[in-house]
Design a protein around this motif. Structure first.
Motif, mmCIF file in Angstrom:
data_model
loop_
_atom_site.group_PDB
_atom_site.id
_atom_site.type_symbol
_atom_site.label_atom_id
_atom_site.label_comp_id
_atom_site.label_asym_id
_atom_site.label_seq_id
_atom_site.Cartn_x
_atom_site.Cartn_y
_atom_site.Cartn_z
ATOM 1 N N TYR A 127 0.860 -1.177 0.000
ATOM 2 C CA TYR A 127 0.000 0.000 0.000
ATOM 3 C C TYR A 127 0.897 1.229 0.000
ATOM 4 N N LEU A 128 0.903 1.962 -1.104
ATOM 5 C CA LEU A 128 1.768 3.143 -1.220
ATOM 6 C C LEU A 128 1.105 4.321 -0.533
ATOM 7 N N LYS A 129 1.811 4.904 0.422
ATOM 8 C CA LYS A 129 1.231 6.009 1.194
ATOM 9 C C LYS A 129 2.373 6.846 1.751
ATOM 10 N N GLU A 130 2.172 8.151 1.683
ATOM 11 C CA GLU A 130 3.239 9.072 2.098
ATOM 12 C C GLU A 130 3.805 8.739 3.475
ATOM 13 N N GLU A 131 2.934 8.384 4.430
ATOM 14 C CA GLU A 131 3.427 8.196 5.794
ATOM 15 C C GLU A 131 3.730 6.732 6.144
ATOM 16 N N VAL A 147 -0.836 -0.900 -4.414
ATOM 17 C CA VAL A 147 -2.150 -0.254 -4.396
ATOM 18 C C VAL A 147 -1.956 1.225 -4.065
ATOM 19 N N LEU A 148 -2.610 2.086 -4.846
ATOM 20 C CA LEU A 148 -2.444 3.527 -4.608
ATOM 21 C C LEU A 148 -3.670 4.307 -5.058
ATOM 22 N N GLY A 149 -3.772 5.533 -4.553
ATOM 23 C CA GLY A 149 -4.851 6.411 -4.978
ATOM 24 C C GLY A 149 -4.511 7.071 -6.299
ATOM 25 N N GLY A 150 -5.567 7.592 -6.969
ATOM 26 C CA GLY A 150 -5.346 8.348 -8.218
ATOM 27 C C GLY A 150 -5.198 9.819 -7.885
ATOM 28 N N LYS A 151 -6.230 10.603 -8.178
ATOM 29 C CA LYS A 151 -6.184 12.023 -7.807
ATOM 30 C C LYS A 151 -6.367 12.188 -6.293
ATOM 31 N N GLU A 152 -7.239 11.298 -5.705
ATOM 32 C CA GLU A 152 -7.493 11.356 -4.263
ATOM 33 C C GLU A 152 -6.910 10.114 -3.582
ATOM 34 N N ASP A 153 -6.788 10.210 -2.281
ATOM 35 C CA ASP A 153 -6.336 9.051 -1.492
ATOM 36 C C ASP A 153 -7.425 7.974 -1.454
ATOM 37 N N LEU A 154 -7.039 6.792 -0.953
ATOM 38 C CA LEU A 154 -8.026 5.744 -0.717
ATOM 39 C C LEU A 154 -8.953 6.171 0.430
ATOM 40 N N SER A 172 6.261 4.069 1.971
ATOM 41 C CA SER A 172 6.381 5.441 1.474
ATOM 42 C C SER A 172 7.540 5.553 0.485
ATOM 43 N N LEU A 173 7.303 6.338 -0.548
ATOM 44 C CA LEU A 173 8.370 6.623 -1.512
ATOM 45 C C LEU A 173 9.123 7.898 -1.125
ATOM 46 N N GLY A 174 8.765 8.461 0.003
ATOM 47 C CA GLY A 174 9.409 9.696 0.458
ATOM 48 C C GLY A 174 8.369 10.612 1.066
ATOM 49 N N PRO A 175 8.806 11.681 1.716
ATOM 50 C CA PRO A 175 7.879 12.538 2.456
ATOM 51 C C PRO A 175 7.011 13.428 1.573
ATOM 52 N N ARG A 176 7.392 13.675 0.326
ATOM 53 C CA ARG A 176 6.613 14.557 -0.537
ATOM 54 C C ARG A 176 5.476 13.780 -1.177
ATOM 55 N N SER A 177 4.326 14.440 -1.365
ATOM 56 C CA SER A 177 3.191 13.791 -2.006
ATOM 57 C C SER A 177 3.387 13.817 -3.524
ATOM 58 N N LEU A 178 3.425 12.635 -4.119
ATOM 59 C CA LEU A 178 3.718 12.515 -5.555
ATOM 60 C C LEU A 178 2.447 12.265 -6.346
ATOM 61 N N HIS A 179 2.496 12.518 -7.647
ATOM 62 C CA HIS A 179 1.411 12.110 -8.533
ATOM 63 C C HIS A 179 1.422 10.575 -8.643
ATOM 64 N N HIS A 182 3.740 9.067 -11.169
ATOM 65 C CA HIS A 182 5.148 9.154 -10.786
ATOM 66 C C HIS A 182 5.496 8.066 -9.771
ATOM 67 N N CYS A 183 4.527 7.724 -8.913
ATOM 68 C CA CYS A 183 4.756 6.617 -7.959
ATOM 69 C C CYS A 183 5.020 5.319 -8.728
ATOM 70 N N ILE A 184 4.244 5.086 -9.784
ATOM 71 C CA ILE A 184 4.410 3.851 -10.560
ATOM 72 C C ILE A 184 5.797 3.823 -11.216
HETATM 73 C C1 LIG Z 1 -1.922 12.489 -5.777
HETATM 74 S S1 LIG Z 1 -1.766 11.393 -4.422
HETATM 75 C C2 LIG Z 1 -3.314 11.635 -3.585
HETATM 76 C C3 LIG Z 1 -3.443 12.920 -2.847
HETATM 77 C C4 LIG Z 1 -2.302 13.260 -1.921
HETATM 78 N N1 LIG Z 1 -2.177 12.271 -0.852
HETATM 79 C C5 LIG Z 1 -2.472 14.677 -1.362
HETATM 80 O O1 LIG Z 1 -2.631 14.815 -0.163
HETATM 81 O O2 LIG Z 1 -2.428 15.602 -2.156
HETATM 82 C C6 LIG Z 1 -2.054 9.837 -5.169
HETATM 83 C C7 LIG Z 1 -1.620 8.605 -4.412
HETATM 84 O O3 LIG Z 1 -0.243 8.368 -4.663
HETATM 85 C C8 LIG Z 1 0.329 7.692 -3.564
HETATM 86 N N2 LIG Z 1 1.447 8.514 -3.096
HETATM 87 C C9 LIG Z 1 1.664 9.836 -3.332
HETATM 88 N N3 LIG Z 1 2.816 10.220 -2.775
HETATM 89 C C10 LIG Z 1 3.367 9.119 -2.195
HETATM 90 C C11 LIG Z 1 4.563 8.880 -1.473
HETATM 91 N N4 LIG Z 1 5.434 9.839 -1.217
HETATM 92 N N5 LIG Z 1 4.813 7.617 -1.038
HETATM 93 C C12 LIG Z 1 3.926 6.619 -1.299
HETATM 94 N N6 LIG Z 1 2.787 6.797 -1.977
HETATM 95 C C13 LIG Z 1 2.500 8.019 -2.414
HETATM 96 C C14 LIG Z 1 -0.764 7.509 -2.512
HETATM 97 O O4 LIG Z 1 -1.344 6.230 -2.668
HETATM 98 C C15 LIG Z 1 -1.752 8.607 -2.902
HETATM 99 O O5 LIG Z 1 -3.060 8.282 -2.500
#
Ligand SMILES: C[S@@+](CC[C@H](N)C(=O)[O-])C[C@H]1O[C@@H](n2cnc3c(N)ncnc32)[C@H](O)[C@@H]1O
Length: 195
Positions: A127-131, A147-154, A172-179, A182-184
């Protein structure tokens, strides 16, 4: 073979969109189209050993799932517009709970997240998630399911489903929220470098 599951919380499910507007009116289908590009497109080649599920949960007929199999994919090009046309074809199909083939390598069904996961039994979920825990601290396996969210989180319900899976790691792929796309790319690059 790695699999990806991307959840499009608001992405429309009727395929009646214009190829000239893939953002607002589709509930941000463009985000998922870029995920298709990241999952399969190499420079002058296609990743045959990847598969991708897109879960569309927007109106008017949720849920709908699309399955892309790298092994069988044809007619996939790098631009979003032509991928949008393939998705549109799939969404126009009459479907039920079982997969219906739309074009080579693309199938569609009325499946929700539980329905997709039921096909992935026995595999580890990432489960890919920032934290989550750092990706540097885990050895990724070739047959992991990401498993990951698209525009919004799960949603909390989707998170609960994933956490109830026999083996799930929140990474987590790192502390910054990625598209999402880009995660893929980041995950596939890591897998490329570890094999
Ligand atoms: C565009 S983000 C969703 C919105 C984002 N969490 C925000 O607060 O703006 C899409 C998804 O990519 C995954 N994701 C984004 N950044 C990540 C990170 N640094 N590490 C792991 N997963 C990440 C998460 O599954 C997230 O739900």
């Amino acid at each position: 073979m790695p699999s990806f599951v991307v959840v499009g919380q608001k992405v429309g499910t009727d395929g009646k969109y214009s190829l000239n507007d893939l953002t607002g009116s589709t509930g941000r289908l463009d985000v998922l189209l870029r995920c298709v590009n990241s999952a399969f497109m190499l420079s002058n080649d296609i990743r045959r050993n990847v598969d991708l599920y897109l879960l569309l949960l927007g109106e008017p007929d949720p849920p709908k799932s699309l399955h892309f199999s790298g092994m069988d994919l044809k007619y996939l090009n790098p631009d979003e517009r032509s991928t949008a046309a393939l998705v549109k074809n799939a969404l126009m199909k009459k479907i039920g709970a079982e997969w219906v083939k739309s074009t080579p390598g693309i199938s569609v069904a009325k499946k929700d997240l539980a329905g997709i996961l039921a096909e992935l039994e026995g595999r580890r979920l990432i489960y890919l998630k920032e934290e989550g825990a750092s990706i540097s601290d885990i050895y990724l396996k070739e047959n992991d399911v990401f498993v990951l969210g698209g525009k919004e989180d799960l949603s909390p319900e989707e998170e609960a489903l994933i956490q109830a899976w026999p083996e799930t790691k929140k990474i987590s792929l790192g502390p910054r929220s990625l598209h999402a796309d880009h995660c893929i790319t980041a995950v596939l690059n890591r897998l490329d470098c570890s094999t």
